[in-house]
Design a protein around this motif. Structure first.
Motif, PDB file in Angstrom:
ATOM      1  N   GLU A  24       0.837  -1.200   0.000  1.00 55.59           N
ATOM      2  CA  GLU A  24       0.000   0.000   0.000  1.00 55.59           C
ATOM      3  C   GLU A  24       0.873   1.251   0.000  1.00 55.59           C
ATOM      4  OE1 GLU A  24      -3.670   1.967   2.518  1.00 55.59           O
ATOM      5  OE2 GLU A  24      -2.204   0.742   3.579  1.00 55.59           O
ATOM      6  N   ARG A  25       1.916   1.269   0.824  1.00 58.39           N
ATOM      7  CA  ARG A  25       2.819   2.417   0.875  1.00 58.39           C
ATOM      8  C   ARG A  25       3.497   2.661  -0.463  1.00 58.39           C
ATOM      9  NH1 ARG A  25       6.625   1.686   5.685  1.00 58.39           N
ATOM     10  NH2 ARG A  25       4.934   1.246   7.078  1.00 58.39           N
ATOM     11  N   ALA A  26       3.917   1.565  -1.112  1.00 59.58           N
ATOM     12  CA  ALA A  26       4.578   1.701  -2.408  1.00 59.58           C
ATOM     13  C   ALA A  26       3.616   2.226  -3.468  1.00 59.58           C
ATOM     14  CB  ALA A  26       5.149   0.352  -2.838  1.00 59.58           C
ATOM     15  N   THR A  27       2.344   1.930  -3.319  1.00 63.00           N
ATOM     16  CA  THR A  27       1.357   2.402  -4.279  1.00 63.00           C
ATOM     17  C   THR A  27       1.026   3.872  -4.041  1.00 63.00           C
ATOM     18  OG1 THR A  27       0.401   0.199  -4.437  1.00 63.00           O
ATOM     19  CG2 THR A  27      -0.964   2.007  -5.178  1.00 63.00           C
ATOM     20  N   ILE A  28       0.812   4.233  -2.797  1.00 57.67           N
ATOM     21  CA  ILE A  28       0.437   5.610  -2.477  1.00 57.67           C
ATOM     22  C   ILE A  28       1.625   6.549  -2.640  1.00 57.67           C
ATOM     23  CG2 ILE A  28      -0.337   7.144  -0.636  1.00 57.67           C
ATOM     24  CD1 ILE A  28      -2.052   4.828   0.374  1.00 57.67           C
ATOM     25  N   TYR A  29       2.762   6.169  -2.111  1.00 55.67           N
ATOM     26  CA  TYR A  29       3.958   7.008  -2.174  1.00 55.67           C
ATOM     27  C   TYR A  29       4.892   6.432  -3.232  1.00 55.67           C
ATOM     28  CZ  TYR A  29       1.983   8.536   2.191  1.00 55.67           C
ATOM     29  OH  TYR A  29       1.134   9.002   3.141  1.00 55.67           O
ATOM     30  N   ARG A  30       4.510   6.656  -4.477  1.00 55.06           N
ATOM     31  CA  ARG A  30       5.306   6.131  -5.576  1.00 55.06           C
ATOM     32  C   ARG A  30       6.726   6.657  -5.475  1.00 55.06           C
ATOM     33  NH1 ARG A  30       1.904   7.940 -10.698  1.00 55.06           N
ATOM     34  NH2 ARG A  30       2.797   9.869  -9.977  1.00 55.06           N
ATOM     35  N   PRO A  31       7.681   5.793  -5.744  1.00 54.56           N
ATOM     36  CA  PRO A  31       9.057   6.294  -5.699  1.00 54.56           C
ATOM     37  C   PRO A  31       9.294   7.285  -6.837  1.00 54.56           C
ATOM     38  CG  PRO A  31       9.000   3.989  -6.412  1.00 54.56           C
ATOM     39  CD  PRO A  31       7.601   4.374  -6.033  1.00 54.56           C
ATOM     40  N   LEU A  32       9.863   8.383  -6.495  1.00 56.12           N
ATOM     41  CA  LEU A  32      10.241   9.400  -7.481  1.00 56.12           C
ATOM     42  C   LEU A  32      11.758   9.415  -7.574  1.00 56.12           C
ATOM     43  CD1 LEU A  32       7.946  12.378  -6.425  1.00 56.12           C
ATOM     44  CD2 LEU A  32       7.693  10.942  -8.451  1.00 56.12           C
ATOM     45  N   PRO A  33      12.293   9.756  -8.731  1.00 55.88           N
ATOM     46  CA  PRO A  33      13.750   9.898  -8.802  1.00 55.88           C
ATOM     47  C   PRO A  33      14.204  10.946  -7.784  1.00 55.88           C
ATOM     48  CG  PRO A  33      12.761  10.058 -10.995  1.00 55.88           C
ATOM     49  CD  PRO A  33      11.640  10.040 -10.006  1.00 55.88           C
ATOM     50  N   PRO A  34      15.294  10.706  -7.090  1.00 58.97           N
ATOM     51  CA  PRO A  34      15.714  11.654  -6.049  1.00 58.97           C
ATOM     52  C   PRO A  34      16.031  13.045  -6.579  1.00 58.97           C
ATOM     53  CG  PRO A  34      17.299   9.836  -6.266  1.00 58.97           C
ATOM     54  CD  PRO A  34      16.163   9.541  -7.177  1.00 58.97           C
ATOM     55  N   TRP A  35      16.326  13.184  -7.859  1.00 58.08           N
ATOM     56  CA  TRP A  35      16.656  14.475  -8.438  1.00 58.08           C
ATOM     57  C   TRP A  35      15.421  15.263  -8.856  1.00 58.08           C
ATOM     58  CZ3 TRP A  35      14.413  14.697 -13.115  1.00 58.08           C
ATOM     59  CH2 TRP A  35      14.174  13.496 -13.778  1.00 58.08           C
ATOM     60  N   TYR A  36      14.254  14.614  -8.916  1.00 56.86           N
ATOM     61  CA  TYR A  36      13.072  15.215  -9.528  1.00 56.86           C
ATOM     62  C   TYR A  36      12.587  16.479  -8.806  1.00 56.86           C
ATOM     63  CZ  TYR A  36       8.180  15.753 -10.831  1.00 56.86           C
ATOM     64  OH  TYR A  36       6.986  16.274 -11.223  1.00 56.86           O
ATOM     65  N   LEU A  37      12.246  16.376  -7.538  1.00 58.26           N
ATOM     66  CA  LEU A  37      11.714  17.554  -6.829  1.00 58.26           C
ATOM     67  C   LEU A  37      12.765  18.646  -6.654  1.00 58.26           C
ATOM     68  CD1 LEU A  37       9.292  15.842  -4.291  1.00 58.26           C
ATOM     69  CD2 LEU A  37       8.705  17.151  -6.324  1.00 58.26           C
TER      70      LEU A  37
END
Length: 150
Positions: A24-37
């Motif tokens: 559930e956590r992986a679905t809700i908090y999709r991993p984003l590339p660390p450089w993105y934000l």
């Protein structure tokens, strides 16, 4: 977990619940590339910071506006590229109150810069860009830590 027809042991049930929570956590908090934000934060700072340049005329003003336009298109393109490359998740509910409040706060900062520009000078655009970028970096740190349970 075995499917022998008997009830699962407490340890098996705990493992199944932990696995479901991680999914559930992986679905809700999709991993984003660390450089993105941080990249989005830098583009926002650049776009707002360019507004601090005052008394430009002619070709220099056109260059300023063109750079601001390119940076804002870059923000949209980057957000679209990262967002559209993730599969859609159905049934996810975002907390609308924090989303609405953060959107209003993010929108109020440039509006305040517009209002204060003629009073305080163009440097307010640098401050506005720094505030928005710092806020996004704070969100980025919290978001990157959340899926790992840090």
């Amino acid at each position: 977990m075995e499917t022998t027809g008997s009830a699962p042991t407490p340890e098996e049930a705990r493992r199944a619940l932990d696995a479901a929570e991680q999914e559930e956590r992986a679905t809700i908090y999709r991993p984003l590339p660390p450089w993105y934000l941080p990249a989005i934060a830098a583009l926002i700072f650049g776009a707002l910071g360019l507004n601090a340049l005052e008394d430009l005329s002619g070709a220099t003003r056109i260059l300023q506006v063109s750079l601001i336009l390119m940076l804002t298109i870059g923000i949209g393109g980057l957000a679209g590229a990262v967002g559209l490359n993730h599969p859609g998740y159905q049934g996810i509910r975002l907390p609308w109150r924090p989303m609405l409040l953060s959107g209003l706060a993010a929108g109020a900062i440039p509006v305040a810069a517009i209002a204060l520009d003629s009073i305080l000078g163009g440097w307010v655009w640098l401050a506005a860009g720094a505030i928005l970028a710092a806020g996004l970096l704070g969100v980025s740190i919290a978001y990157q830590r959340r899926p790992r349970g840090v």
